[in-house]
Write a protein that holds these residues in place. Structure first.
Motif, short mmCIF file in Angstrom:
data_model
loop_
_atom_site.label_atom_id
_atom_site.label_comp_id
_atom_site.label_asym_id
_atom_site.label_seq_id
_atom_site.Cartn_x
_atom_site.Cartn_y
_atom_site.Cartn_z
N ALA A 14 -23.48 -6.20 -39.33
CA ALA A 14 -23.91 -7.52 -39.81
C ALA A 14 -25.41 -7.53 -40.07
O ALA A 14 -25.90 -8.25 -40.93
CB ALA A 14 -23.55 -8.59 -38.79
N TYR A 15 -26.13 -6.72 -39.32
CA TYR A 15 -27.58 -6.66 -39.50
C TYR A 15 -27.98 -5.65 -40.58
O TYR A 15 -28.69 -5.99 -41.53
CB TYR A 15 -28.27 -6.31 -38.17
N TYR A 16 -27.52 -4.41 -40.45
CA TYR A 16 -27.98 -3.38 -41.39
C TYR A 16 -27.37 -3.57 -42.78
O TYR A 16 -27.97 -3.16 -43.78
CB TYR A 16 -27.70 -1.99 -40.81
N LEU A 65 -26.82 3.96 -36.82
CA LEU A 65 -25.74 3.50 -35.94
C LEU A 65 -26.20 2.15 -35.39
O LEU A 65 -27.13 2.09 -34.58
CB LEU A 65 -25.54 4.50 -34.79
N GLY A 66 -25.60 1.08 -35.87
CA GLY A 66 -26.06 -0.24 -35.45
C GLY A 66 -25.14 -1.33 -35.96
O GLY A 66 -24.13 -1.05 -36.61
N ARG A 83 -35.95 -12.46 -35.37
CA ARG A 83 -35.43 -13.40 -36.36
C ARG A 83 -36.53 -14.04 -37.21
O ARG A 83 -36.46 -15.19 -37.60
CB ARG A 83 -34.59 -14.49 -35.68
N GLN A 84 -37.57 -13.26 -37.45
CA GLN A 84 -38.64 -13.75 -38.34
C GLN A 84 -38.91 -12.74 -39.44
O GLN A 84 -39.97 -12.75 -40.07
CB GLN A 84 -39.92 -14.00 -37.52
N VAL A 112 -39.24 -9.44 -39.18
CA VAL A 112 -40.04 -8.24 -38.84
C VAL A 112 -39.19 -6.98 -38.97
O VAL A 112 -39.59 -5.99 -39.59
CB VAL A 112 -40.63 -8.35 -37.41
N ARG A 117 -27.36 -6.19 -44.37
CA ARG A 117 -28.32 -7.03 -45.12
C ARG A 117 -29.37 -6.19 -45.83
O ARG A 117 -29.99 -6.64 -46.79
CB ARG A 117 -29.04 -7.98 -44.15
N TRP A 135 -40.72 -12.24 -31.36
CA TRP A 135 -40.90 -12.07 -32.81
C TRP A 135 -39.58 -11.81 -33.54
O TRP A 135 -39.59 -11.54 -34.74
CB TRP A 135 -41.89 -10.92 -33.06
N LEU A 160 -34.95 0.95 -33.72
CA LEU A 160 -35.70 -0.17 -34.31
C LEU A 160 -35.84 -1.21 -33.20
O LEU A 160 -34.84 -1.57 -32.58
CB LEU A 160 -34.93 -0.75 -35.50
N ALA A 161 -37.04 -1.62 -32.94
CA ALA A 161 -37.27 -2.58 -31.86
C ALA A 161 -38.25 -3.66 -32.31
O ALA A 161 -39.29 -3.35 -32.90
CB ALA A 161 -37.84 -1.87 -30.63
N VAL A 162 -37.91 -4.91 -32.04
CA VAL A 162 -38.81 -6.03 -32.33
C VAL A 162 -38.96 -6.82 -31.03
O VAL A 162 -37.97 -7.09 -30.32
CB VAL A 162 -38.23 -6.92 -33.46
N ALA A 208 -37.70 -5.12 -25.72
CA ALA A 208 -36.65 -5.27 -26.74
C ALA A 208 -35.30 -4.76 -26.26
O ALA A 208 -34.25 -5.28 -26.65
CB ALA A 208 -37.07 -4.53 -28.02
C1 LIG Z 1 -31.97 -6.13 -33.99
C2 LIG Z 1 -33.44 -6.39 -34.27
C3 LIG Z 1 -34.15 -5.07 -34.56
C4 LIG Z 1 -33.55 -7.30 -35.48
O1 LIG Z 1 -34.91 -7.50 -35.82
P1 LIG Z 1 -35.41 -8.94 -36.28
O2 LIG Z 1 -36.83 -8.82 -36.67
O3 LIG Z 1 -35.06 -9.91 -35.20
O4 LIG Z 1 -34.46 -9.18 -37.53
P2 LIG Z 1 -34.80 -9.95 -38.88
O5 LIG Z 1 -35.64 -11.15 -38.57
O6 LIG Z 1 -35.30 -8.99 -39.88
O7 LIG Z 1 -33.35 -10.40 -39.34
C5 LIG Z 1 -32.67 -11.32 -38.56
C6 LIG Z 1 -31.50 -11.82 -39.36
O8 LIG Z 1 -30.42 -10.88 -39.26
C7 LIG Z 1 -29.28 -11.54 -38.72
N1 LIG Z 1 -28.63 -10.67 -37.78
C8 LIG Z 1 -27.40 -10.18 -37.90
N2 LIG Z 1 -27.10 -9.38 -36.88
C9 LIG Z 1 -28.19 -9.37 -36.08
C10 LIG Z 1 -28.49 -8.69 -34.86
N3 LIG Z 1 -27.62 -7.90 -34.25
N4 LIG Z 1 -29.70 -8.91 -34.30
C11 LIG Z 1 -30.61 -9.71 -34.91
N5 LIG Z 1 -30.36 -10.36 -36.07
C12 LIG Z 1 -29.17 -10.18 -36.64
C13 LIG Z 1 -29.80 -12.78 -38.04
O9 LIG Z 1 -28.80 -13.76 -38.11
C14 LIG Z 1 -31.01 -13.13 -38.82
O10 LIG Z 1 -30.65 -13.88 -39.94
P3 LIG Z 1 -31.13 -15.39 -40.10
O11 LIG Z 1 -32.63 -15.33 -40.03
O12 LIG Z 1 -30.60 -15.75 -41.44
O13 LIG Z 1 -30.52 -16.09 -38.97
C15 LIG Z 1 -34.16 -7.10 -33.09
O14 LIG Z 1 -33.47 -8.29 -32.84
C16 LIG Z 1 -34.24 -6.25 -31.83
O15 LIG Z 1 -35.21 -5.51 -31.63
N6 LIG Z 1 -33.26 -6.40 -30.95
C17 LIG Z 1 -33.22 -5.67 -29.69
C18 LIG Z 1 -33.13 -4.19 -29.90
C19 LIG Z 1 -31.99 -3.79 -30.83
O16 LIG Z 1 -30.84 -4.19 -30.64
N7 LIG Z 1 -32.33 -2.96 -31.85
C20 LIG Z 1 -31.38 -2.49 -32.82
C21 LIG Z 1 -31.12 -1.05 -32.58
S1 LIG Z 1 -29.79 -0.49 -33.59
#
Ligand SMILES: CC(C)(COP(=O)(O)OP(=O)(O)OC[C@H]1O[C@@H](n2cnc3c(N)ncnc32)[C@H](O)[C@@H]1OP(=O)(O)O)[C@@H](O)C(=O)NCCC(=O)NCCS
Length: 174
Positions: free
Chosen positions: A117-119, A113-114, A87-88, A90, A121, A85, A79-81, A24
């Protein structure tokens, strides 16, 4: 999509967690931090997402205090996915379950801290009152966020008091 089960991590998940992080985070070695938190610190909430028999996601919350405040807080990280897996839903499911489990423990504020646009949500909002343990570079200020878990008013100043594994400046700069 295969059903995902979210559950507390167990000691024998360590091997899966050790495989997940380099996958991840290919450019960042968070494993020493994760190992230290999981093995040495009390007050850690650690959840894994499991698909079939495979661990595909992991989240940690570290409970902590805030200077000049008696409220209980937590830091969400990491947080790591697994890439396959992502964008599904998780990551969102891990955040949601973690917050649900923290609520009844009396934790009032959760910080992260992240990517906003993601958090955002999941309900996190920019935090300008309580500071992280080290000053953030300007380009990361927007990334410091918090979420209120109860109806108490959030502290408007202070610094997060985190356990030793988090007290490494390198964890708080790009
Ligand atoms: C960031 C991360 C944890 C997101 O987990 P995920 O399971 O992919 O996310 P979800 O499926 O719950 O949500 C994805 C949605 O958030 C949106 N989003 C916004 N910013 C995003 C980002 N930085 N990364 C992933 N999705 C993001 C996506 O567009 C997606 O929406 P959509 O399905 O409508 O297109 C994962 O991509 C990951 O492990 N990335 C690498 C490690 C990392 O950066 N971790 C974060 C540490 S702060």
């Amino acid at each position: 999509m295969q059903t995902i089960k979210i559950r507390s991590s167990q000691a024998d998940d360590m091997l899966s967690i050790e495989r997940l992080y380099p996958d991840a985070f290919p450019d960042e070695d968070l494993l020493p931090l994760v190992r230290q938190l999981l093995t040495e610190e009390p007050g850690i909430l650690s959840l894994v997402a499991q698909a079939g028999v495979t661990v595909v996601g992991h989240i940690l919350f570290t409970t902590c205090g805030i200077t000049a405040s008696d409220i209980k807080a937590a830091l969400l990280a990491p947080l790591a996915v697994a890439p396959k897996w992502q964008r599904q839903g998780v990551g969102t499911a891990l955040i949601r379950e973690g917050l649900e489990q923290l609520k009844p423990t009396g934790i009032a504020q959760v910080y992260v801290l992240g990517d906003p646009a993601y958090y955002g949500r999941s309900g996190f909002k920019p935090e300008t009152g309580v500071a992280p343990p080290y000053p953030l570079p300007a380009q990361w200020r927007e990334a410091w966020q918090s979420l209120n878990l109860d109806s108490t008013s959030a502290p408007d100043h202070g610094t997060l008091m985190l356990p030793e594994p988090w007290l490494q400046p390198a964890l708080w700069r790009p």
